[in-house]
Design a protein around this motif. Structure first.
Motif, PDB file in Angstrom:
ATOM      1  N   LEU A   1       0.829  -1.206   0.000  1.00  0.00           N
ATOM      2  CA  LEU A   1       0.000   0.000   0.000  1.00  0.00           C
ATOM      3  C   LEU A   1       0.862   1.255   0.000  1.00  0.00           C
ATOM      4  O   LEU A   1       0.559   2.225  -0.701  1.00  0.00           O
ATOM      5  N   ILE A   2       1.943   1.226   0.781  1.00  0.00           N
ATOM      6  CA  ILE A   2       2.867   2.364   0.801  1.00  0.00           C
ATOM      7  C   ILE A   2       3.488   2.562  -0.576  1.00  0.00           C
ATOM      8  O   ILE A   2       3.590   3.693  -1.080  1.00  0.00           O
ATOM      9  N   GLY A   3       3.900   1.449  -1.186  1.00  0.00           N
ATOM     10  CA  GLY A   3       4.495   1.534  -2.519  1.00  0.00           C
ATOM     11  C   GLY A   3       3.520   2.076  -3.548  1.00  0.00           C
ATOM     12  O   GLY A   3       3.871   2.943  -4.367  1.00  0.00           O
ATOM     13  N   LEU A   4       2.275   1.600  -3.510  1.00  0.00           N
ATOM     14  CA  LEU A   4       1.265   2.057  -4.467  1.00  0.00           C
ATOM     15  C   LEU A   4       0.902   3.526  -4.247  1.00  0.00           C
ATOM     16  O   LEU A   4       0.756   4.291  -5.204  1.00  0.00           O
ATOM     17  N   SER A   5       0.787   3.922  -2.973  1.00  0.00           N
ATOM     18  CA  SER A   5       0.468   5.326  -2.670  1.00  0.00           C
ATOM     19  C   SER A   5       1.590   6.247  -3.109  1.00  0.00           C
ATOM     20  O   SER A   5       1.359   7.343  -3.648  1.00  0.00           O
ATOM     21  N   SER A   6       2.836   5.791  -2.887  1.00  0.00           N
ATOM     22  CA  SER A   6       3.996   6.608  -3.262  1.00  0.00           C
ATOM     23  C   SER A   6       4.051   6.825  -4.769  1.00  0.00           C
ATOM     24  O   SER A   6       4.217   7.957  -5.240  1.00  0.00           O
ATOM     25  N   ILE A   7       3.896   5.750  -5.530  1.00  0.00           N
ATOM     26  CA  ILE A   7       4.020   5.874  -6.982  1.00  0.00           C
ATOM     27  C   ILE A   7       2.838   6.635  -7.564  1.00  0.00           C
ATOM     28  O   ILE A   7       2.970   7.336  -8.578  1.00  0.00           O
TER      29      ILE A   7
ATOM     30  N   ASN B   1       3.626   0.498 -14.668  1.00  0.00           N
ATOM     31  CA  ASN B   1       2.202   0.508 -14.956  1.00  0.00           C
ATOM     32  C   ASN B   1       1.535   1.797 -14.498  1.00  0.00           C
ATOM     33  O   ASN B   1       0.630   2.323 -15.153  1.00  0.00           O
ATOM     34  N   PHE B   2       1.975   2.350 -13.361  1.00  0.00           N
ATOM     35  CA  PHE B   2       1.370   3.568 -12.845  1.00  0.00           C
ATOM     36  C   PHE B   2       1.713   4.794 -13.688  1.00  0.00           C
ATOM     37  O   PHE B   2       1.088   5.841 -13.538  1.00  0.00           O
ATOM     38  N   ALA B   3       2.708   4.658 -14.565  1.00  0.00           N
ATOM     39  CA  ALA B   3       3.032   5.773 -15.461  1.00  0.00           C
ATOM     40  C   ALA B   3       1.908   6.037 -16.455  1.00  0.00           C
ATOM     41  O   ALA B   3       1.950   7.012 -17.199  1.00  0.00           O
TER      42      ALA B   3
END
Length: 301
Positions: free
Chosen positions: A6-12, A254-256
């Motif tokens: 979750l931290i990784g996803l929120s950060s990106i 992917n988040f890009a």
């Protein structure tokens, strides 16, 4: 594990929203300050921000952190992700529109997927290969096949080509960052690489201002540089490196997807730019190709 993801996803997610705005913001001030000078100012502020964050969070002497650091990787990251990327990024902003530049910047996740397949031995499925092909066609359509034959267009094509090379440079930075993040303190590595990249930009900035002298920076431009430096090149570099530590390279790429969408919206709304039907078609191919080329990571996540 869930909290780390979750931290990784929120950060990106935060990083991509900020980085999506960076090309339009650069476009707004590129006529007030020369591109290499802007790159140096932005990256220097980013380096100072990262070093301050690192010093605040240190729990032992800095000398101990420097033992065994991978200097080759740091120099490589500084040259690709800072010096080359921002030089090409700012030169591109001088020559092409913010909307088109943002769309080409959206090719980053496909470039990362390709580099990950070559250098990290991540296998590509047939669907991913189709997605990469679609994105390549889309970038060609946006950057080279959707304009008339005039002087402004030739400048735009040059700017588009510079942005494509910048994307490739960022892909190389990401793969090296991913490889080092698993073994070394990501904040230290990111801080040192940003410092290296900024130092390499200094001679170019001095040469650029050898006749006119250093420019007078107006308040709006100063605020924009602080935003680009402290937030986009400082805090976001740290969060990007952290997300690479917590997520796979393909998940980060992917988040890009959000990057060109944010940049395009800002360009159309605040800069009153327009894109033609062929560029819209190219954007659909790029975004659709991104979804397909990163499909494996989405299913796995």
């Amino acid at each position: 594990m869930l909290n780390k993801k979750l931290i990784g996803l929120s950060s990106i997610l935060f990083v991509m929203i900020v980085w999506g705005s960076s090309y339009p913001v650069t476009k707004m001030i590129i006529n007030d300050i020369q591109p290499l000078t802007l790159a140096f100012c932005r990256c220097s502020i980013g380096a100072i921000t990262l070093l301050l964050i690192f010093l605040i969070n240190t729990d032992k002497p800095i000398k101990e952190y420097l033992v065994g650091v991978p200097w080759f990787s740091i120099i490589f990251m500084g040259l690709t992700g800072v010096t080359c990327f921002y030089t090409l990024f700012n030169l591109s902003a001088q020559l092409t529109s913010a909307s088109v530049g943002s769309l080409i910047q959206g090719f980053i996740p496909v470039c990362i997927a390709l580099f990950a397949a070559v250098f990290l031995k991540e296998k590509l499925s047939v669907v991913q290969i189709v997605g990469i092909t679609a994105s390549l066609v889309g970038v060609m359509l946006i950057g080279f096949l959707s304009s008339d034959n005039n002087s402004d267009t030739r400048n735009s094509i040059t700017g588009n080509l510079l942005m494509i090379i910048a994307v490739i440079s960022w892909g190389a930075y990401t793969i090296m960052s991913k490889k080092t993040a698993a073994h070394f303190n990501p904040l230290l590595i990111t801080s040192l690489s940003t410092c290296v990249g900024s130092l390499c930009l200094l001679p170019a900035a001095i040469f650029e201002n050898r006749h006119s002298g250093w420019p007078v920076i107006h308040l709006n431009s100063l605020l924009a540089i602080l935003y680009l430096g402290a937030v986009s090149s400082g805090v976001c570099y740290l969060l990007y490196s952290k997300s690479l530590q917590l997520l796979t390279a393909a998940q980060v790429g992917n988040f890009a997807n959000l990057d060109p969408v944010v940049g395009l919206i800002i360009s159309l709304v605040f800069l009153n730019e327009h894109i033609n039907i062929l560029q819209i078609a190219g954007a659909v191919l790029v975004l659709g190709g991104i979804v397909l080329s990163t499909r494996k990571s989405r299913l796995a996540g």
